[in-house]
Write a protein that holds these residues in place. Structure first.
Motif, PDB file in Angstrom:
ATOM      1  N   PHE A  14       1.659  -7.693  -4.048  1.00  0.00           N
ATOM      2  CA  PHE A  14       1.730  -8.045  -2.692  1.00  0.00           C
ATOM      3  C   PHE A  14       0.609  -8.705  -2.269  1.00  0.00           C
ATOM      4  O   PHE A  14      -0.451  -9.010  -2.859  1.00  0.00           O
ATOM      5  CB  PHE A  14       1.566  -6.558  -1.870  1.00  0.00           C
ATOM      6  CG  PHE A  14       3.146  -5.879  -2.469  1.00  0.00           C
ATOM      7  CD1 PHE A  14       4.413  -5.920  -1.340  1.00  0.00           C
ATOM      8  CD2 PHE A  14       2.968  -4.561  -3.125  1.00  0.00           C
ATOM      9  CE1 PHE A  14       5.367  -5.379  -1.649  1.00  0.00           C
ATOM     10  CE2 PHE A  14       4.236  -4.190  -3.312  1.00  0.00           C
ATOM     11  CZ  PHE A  14       5.356  -4.239  -2.588  1.00  0.00           C
ATOM     12  N   PRO A  15       0.477  -9.131  -1.005  1.00  0.00           N
ATOM     13  CA  PRO A  15      -0.853 -10.115  -0.391  1.00  0.00           C
ATOM     14  C   PRO A  15      -2.159  -9.310  -0.904  1.00  0.00           C
ATOM     15  O   PRO A  15      -2.966  -9.992  -1.009  1.00  0.00           O
ATOM     16  CB  PRO A  15      -0.379 -10.333   1.044  1.00  0.00           C
ATOM     17  CG  PRO A  15       1.103 -10.037   1.078  1.00  0.00           C
ATOM     18  CD  PRO A  15       1.593  -9.253   0.170  1.00  0.00           C
ATOM     19  N   ASP A  16      -1.986  -7.982  -0.490  1.00  0.00           N
ATOM     20  CA  ASP A  16      -3.446  -7.364  -0.841  1.00  0.00           C
ATOM     21  C   ASP A  16      -3.248  -6.477  -2.112  1.00  0.00           C
ATOM     22  O   ASP A  16      -4.338  -5.701  -1.918  1.00  0.00           O
ATOM     23  CB  ASP A  16      -3.602  -6.591   0.593  1.00  0.00           C
ATOM     24  CG  ASP A  16      -2.497  -5.591   0.831  1.00  0.00           C
ATOM     25  OD1 ASP A  16      -1.370  -5.611   0.490  1.00  0.00           O
ATOM     26  OD2 ASP A  16      -2.559  -4.436   1.590  1.00  0.00           O
ATOM     27  N   LYS A  17      -2.211  -6.252  -2.707  1.00  0.00           N
ATOM     28  CA  LYS A  17      -2.447  -5.316  -3.956  1.00  0.00           C
ATOM     29  C   LYS A  17      -1.344  -5.888  -4.890  1.00  0.00           C
ATOM     30  O   LYS A  17      -0.422  -6.472  -4.712  1.00  0.00           O
ATOM     31  CB  LYS A  17      -2.355  -3.988  -3.696  1.00  0.00           C
ATOM     32  CG  LYS A  17      -1.047  -3.387  -2.954  1.00  0.00           C
ATOM     33  CD  LYS A  17      -0.844  -2.036  -2.394  1.00  0.00           C
ATOM     34  CE  LYS A  17       0.053  -2.012  -1.157  1.00  0.00           C
ATOM     35  NZ  LYS A  17      -0.180  -0.841  -0.389  1.00  0.00           N
TER      36      LYS A  17
END
Length: 113
Positions: A14-17
């Motif tokens: 995902f973009p942040d994880k």
């Protein structure tokens, strides 16, 4: 559930994880065939318990199999053990796809599946 012979690694970014997991011989899997899709589930029990489930519609699965064949054709041949295992699975899939509706259970049980 069937034992995993080899190994699977899964990652979801995902973009942040990112989530990553490995499944080895201590893990198991099952496949559920439905009218519009196939469900592949891999489970690792014990202390580091995890599970992944992938639902693939048949057109996507067909595209994946085609791309896999292209990739295999473009690379050095696989070793005989991996090649034989893939051939056995592909042959069983081909036989199942050629059977008329309703006769698939008998055909698969005769082939050892």
């Amino acid at each position: 559930m069937k034992s995993i012979t080899d190994r699977a690694e899964v990652s979801i970014d995902f973009p942040d994880k990112a989530y990553m997991g490995a499944f080895g011989r201590e893990s198991s899997f099952d496949v559920k065939v439905e009218a519009n899709e196939v469900l592949i589930r891999i489970v690792r029990a014990g202390e580091q318990q995890r599970q992944v489930a992938v639902h693939l519609h048949y057109y996507l699965l067909a595209d994946i199999l085609l791309e896999m064949s292209v990739g295999l054709a473009e690379h050095e041949p696989l070793d005989s053990a991996h090649r034989d295992a893939l051939r056995t699975g592909a042959d069983a899939l081909t036989r199942a796809l050629h059977k008329p509706s309703g006769s698939h259970r008998k055909a698969l049980s005769k082939s050892g599946f």
